[in-house]
Design an enzyme around this catalytic site. Structure first.
Site, PDB file in Angstrom:
ATOM      1  N   SER A 144     -32.021  28.708  60.960  1.00 16.89           N
ATOM      2  CA  SER A 144     -32.166  27.584  62.049  1.00 16.89           C
ATOM      3  C   SER A 144     -32.318  26.395  61.369  1.00 16.89           C
ATOM      4  CB  SER A 144     -32.887  27.973  63.283  1.00 16.89           C
ATOM      5  OG  SER A 144     -32.609  27.483  64.285  1.00 16.89           O
ATOM      6  N   LYS A 197     -39.367  17.754  88.504  1.00 22.19           N
ATOM      7  CA  LYS A 197     -40.599  17.440  87.756  1.00 22.19           C
ATOM      8  C   LYS A 197     -41.262  18.616  87.402  1.00 22.19           C
ATOM      9  CE  LYS A 197     -43.606  14.721  85.362  1.00 22.19           C
ATOM     10  NZ  LYS A 197     -42.850  14.367  83.986  1.00 22.19           N
TER      11      LYS A 197
END
Length: 339
Positions: A144, A197
């Site tokens: 990765s 949120k």
């Protein structure tokens, strides 16, 4: 000369034996704290240069190849990795006329997109500014974010036992325990402004809109990652995407798929670099660089506890309920390129 008292004939009172053990533990910890405090004081007075390390050799004024170790999770800083040190080292090497190139030694499972990309860009700037080569050698693991950084190299080598690839992105995770909390009469309320949120919090289910938001972040980073691989390996983007499903590859598989240039031992990779720079006509030395990261006092205590009581010392400090919740909590803003 001393006498051994057989265990079965130990007639001392239990509270006295326990008190002695407690006293000895206190004495040992007092000595440990004193020793570590002195070590910290010594370390503070003998700070190494920002590009120096325990593996570095103070070389004479002659050409040298910088072998930079990149170990552990790629993030701001941890016990094996220091982002600012790495960026400063690359910058210092670019300004040093005696430096002839960089050879990365990577052993990392990945890390944040932000930090991986910052190192990649710094290495690309180094090459553009100096015209010097960057090579990469993969050790146990270069997955990765580790592979992301390796893509800045002109040539990539891997040990035959290396695992690499894992080309993909994690943009966040979410576990909804709102029904579990409700079942047990627990009311967990978050006051927010903005309907998204609170997304990813454990007290609310993930909506389709929020899932799409997180997917868009992952997709954007994925496109950036795969394009970097395509540019580095001179591959068609569709060919890269067919390989970039997040899986890891063995060294031989990576070589067959064009993700690396060779499978070799470290000294063999160095020989290839040596042959590539004018056929051994340059007299140079190899200088290894690794961050000299100083452990904090608590790190020593946790390491000592790990040796005495197992490898879960840090987890043992936390209440069991917190341990169980830790894997459930993930910041949606944390983009990760690891497995």
């Amino acid at each position: 000369m001393y006498d051994l008292i057989p265990k079965d004939n130990d007639n001392r009172e239990p509270f006295k034996k326990g008190g002695f053990v407690v006293l000895m533990v206190i004495v040992v910890f007092a000595l440990l704290i004193s020793a570590i405090s002195k070590m910290d004081a010594i370390n503070a007075d003998t700070k190494a240069p920002k590009s120096a390390s325990p593996l570095s050799v103070f070389h004479t004024p002659r050409e040298y190849l910088a072998a930079i170790h990149i170990d552990g999770v790629i993030e701001t800083k941890n016990q094996t990795y220091d982002q600012q040190w790495l960026l400063d080292t690359i910058s210092d090497l670019a300004a040093d006329s005696y430096n002839i190139g960089i050879f990365l030694l990577i052993n990392s499972p990945g890390g944040t997109v932000y930090d991986s990309d910052a190192v990649y860009l710094a290495l690309m700037d180094y090459k553009a500014q100096t015209g010097r080569p960057v090579y990469a050698y993969m050790q146990q693991l270069a997955a990765s974010g580790g592979y992301y950084i390796a893509c800045a190299a002109d040539k990539i080598f891997a040990n035959r036992n290396t695992l690499t690839g894992s080309i993909g992105v994690i943009s966040g995770s979410s576990i909804d325990i709102s029904q579990l909390l409700e079942k047990h009469g627990v009311h967990y309320t978050t006051i927010t402004a903005g309907r998204n949120k609170n997304m990813g919090n454990i007290n609310a289910p993930l909506t389709d809109e929020q899932r799409a938001i997180m997917q868009s972040l992952a997709d954007e980073c994925y496109e950036q990652f795969t394009q970097i691989v395509a540019d580095s390996r001179k591959m068609d983007i569709e060919a890269v995407r067919s390989l970039a499903d997040g899986r890891v590859y063995s060294a031989q598989q990576a070589l067959s798929n064009g993700l690396i240039d060779g499978v070799a031992r470290w000294n063999e990779a160095l020989d290839t670099f040596d042959q590539d720079i004018n056929g051994n006509t340059i007299d140079y030395e190899v200088v290894e660089y690794e961050p000299a990261i100083q452990k904090k006092f608590m790190d020593y205590l946790l390491d000592a506890k790990s040796l005495l009581g197992g490898a879960t010392a840090k987890q043992d400090i936390l209440p069991k309920a917190v341990q169980e919740l830790m894997p459930c909590i993930s910041s949606p803003a944390y983009l990760y390129t690891g497995n």
